[in-house]
Design a protein around this motif. Structure first.
Motif, PDB file in Angstrom:
ATOM      1  N   ALA A 100       0.847  -1.196   0.000  1.00 28.13           N
ATOM      2  CA  ALA A 100       0.000   0.000   0.000  1.00 28.13           C
ATOM      3  C   ALA A 100       0.878   1.239   0.000  1.00 28.13           C
ATOM      4  O   ALA A 100       2.075   1.172   0.234  1.00 28.13           O
ATOM      5  CB  ALA A 100      -0.914  -0.001   1.223  1.00 28.13           C
ATOM      6  N   ARG A 101       0.275   2.388  -0.267  1.00 30.21           N
ATOM      7  CA  ARG A 101       1.014   3.634  -0.208  1.00 30.21           C
ATOM      8  C   ARG A 101       0.286   4.585   0.732  1.00 30.21           C
ATOM      9  O   ARG A 101      -0.927   4.528   0.873  1.00 30.21           O
ATOM     10  CB  ARG A 101       1.187   4.244  -1.602  1.00 30.21           C
ATOM     11  CG  ARG A 101      -0.066   4.730  -2.219  1.00 30.21           C
ATOM     12  CD  ARG A 101       0.213   5.427  -3.566  1.00 30.21           C
ATOM     13  NE  ARG A 101      -1.043   5.867  -4.106  1.00 30.21           N
ATOM     14  CZ  ARG A 101      -1.673   6.984  -3.736  1.00 30.21           C
ATOM     15  NH1 ARG A 101      -1.133   7.792  -2.864  1.00 30.21           N
ATOM     16  NH2 ARG A 101      -2.830   7.300  -4.263  1.00 30.21           N
ATOM     17  N   ALA A 102       1.052   5.413   1.383  1.00 32.23           N
ATOM     18  CA  ALA A 102       0.459   6.420   2.266  1.00 32.23           C
ATOM     19  C   ALA A 102      -0.176   7.510   1.413  1.00 32.23           C
ATOM     20  O   ALA A 102       0.197   7.710   0.249  1.00 32.23           O
ATOM     21  CB  ALA A 102       1.538   7.008   3.174  1.00 32.23           C
ATOM     22  N   ALA A 103      -1.119   8.236   1.987  1.00 36.42           N
ATOM     23  CA  ALA A 103      -1.853   9.267   1.254  1.00 36.42           C
ATOM     24  C   ALA A 103      -0.925  10.350   0.707  1.00 36.42           C
ATOM     25  O   ALA A 103      -1.205  10.929  -0.343  1.00 36.42           O
ATOM     26  CB  ALA A 103      -2.915   9.876   2.152  1.00 36.42           C
ATOM     27  N   HIS A 104       0.168  10.630   1.395  1.00 36.58           N
ATOM     28  CA  HIS A 104       1.082  11.685   0.953  1.00 36.58           C
ATOM     29  C   HIS A 104       2.051  11.221  -0.141  1.00 36.58           C
ATOM     30  O   HIS A 104       2.746  12.027  -0.731  1.00 36.58           O
ATOM     31  CB  HIS A 104       1.868  12.245   2.151  1.00 36.58           C
ATOM     32  CG  HIS A 104       2.823  11.259   2.737  1.00 36.58           C
ATOM     33  ND1 HIS A 104       2.424  10.321   3.650  1.00 36.58           N
ATOM     34  CD2 HIS A 104       4.138  11.054   2.516  1.00 36.58           C
ATOM     35  CE1 HIS A 104       3.460   9.569   3.987  1.00 36.58           C
ATOM     36  NE2 HIS A 104       4.524   9.989   3.321  1.00 36.58           N
ATOM     37  N   GLU A 105       2.113   9.914  -0.400  1.00 33.39           N
ATOM     38  CA  GLU A 105       3.029   9.400  -1.418  1.00 33.39           C
ATOM     39  C   GLU A 105       2.411   9.574  -2.810  1.00 33.39           C
ATOM     40  O   GLU A 105       1.211   9.392  -2.995  1.00 33.39           O
ATOM     41  CB  GLU A 105       3.313   7.919  -1.176  1.00 33.39           C
ATOM     42  CG  GLU A 105       4.112   7.666   0.084  1.00 33.39           C
ATOM     43  CD  GLU A 105       4.378   6.190   0.295  1.00 33.39           C
ATOM     44  OE1 GLU A 105       5.550   5.845   0.477  1.00 33.39           O
ATOM     45  OE2 GLU A 105       3.423   5.411   0.305  1.00 33.39           O
TER      46      GLU A 105
END
Length: 110
Positions: A100-105
């Protein structure tokens, strides 16, 4: 005390000299009990000789122990064994899962 690089170079040489003085062998060639005996002698300032010039054995032992603990706990598995999640417990990492990726990535561009 000298800088860390010099301290460890001189100190490890002095440690080996102490092993030779006590057991007539390199430190790495000693059995575990003999290695412990050499380390205790260093820890409690029961070693001497020209190799220790400019280095306090007990202080070297403390610096060596601290460095080894840092190295050991740099391994994530070791941290996990003591229940420390490291940065994974910081705000912002909690919502990120495997793959998964963080929202800021940024999103990947195809």
């Amino acid at each position: 005390m000298p800088d860390d690089a010099t301290l460890f170079e001189l100190g490890l040489g002095a440690l080996d000299a102490a092993a030779h003085g006590m057991f007539s062998r390199d430190f790495v060639g000693l059995d575990v009990e003999q290695q412990d005996e050499v380390l205790r002698a260093i820890q409690f300032n029961r070693v001497s000789g020209p190799e220790w010039k400019g280095i306090k054995p007990d202080r070297f032992f403390e610096e060596l122990l601290a460095a080894l603990v840092d190295i050991f706990y740099a391994q994530p598995v070791a941290l996990d064994e003591i229940g420390y999640a490291g940065f994974a417990d910081a705000r912002g990492w909690q919502a990120v899962g495997l793959e998964a990726r963080a929202a800021h990535e940024p999103e990947r561009i195809a």
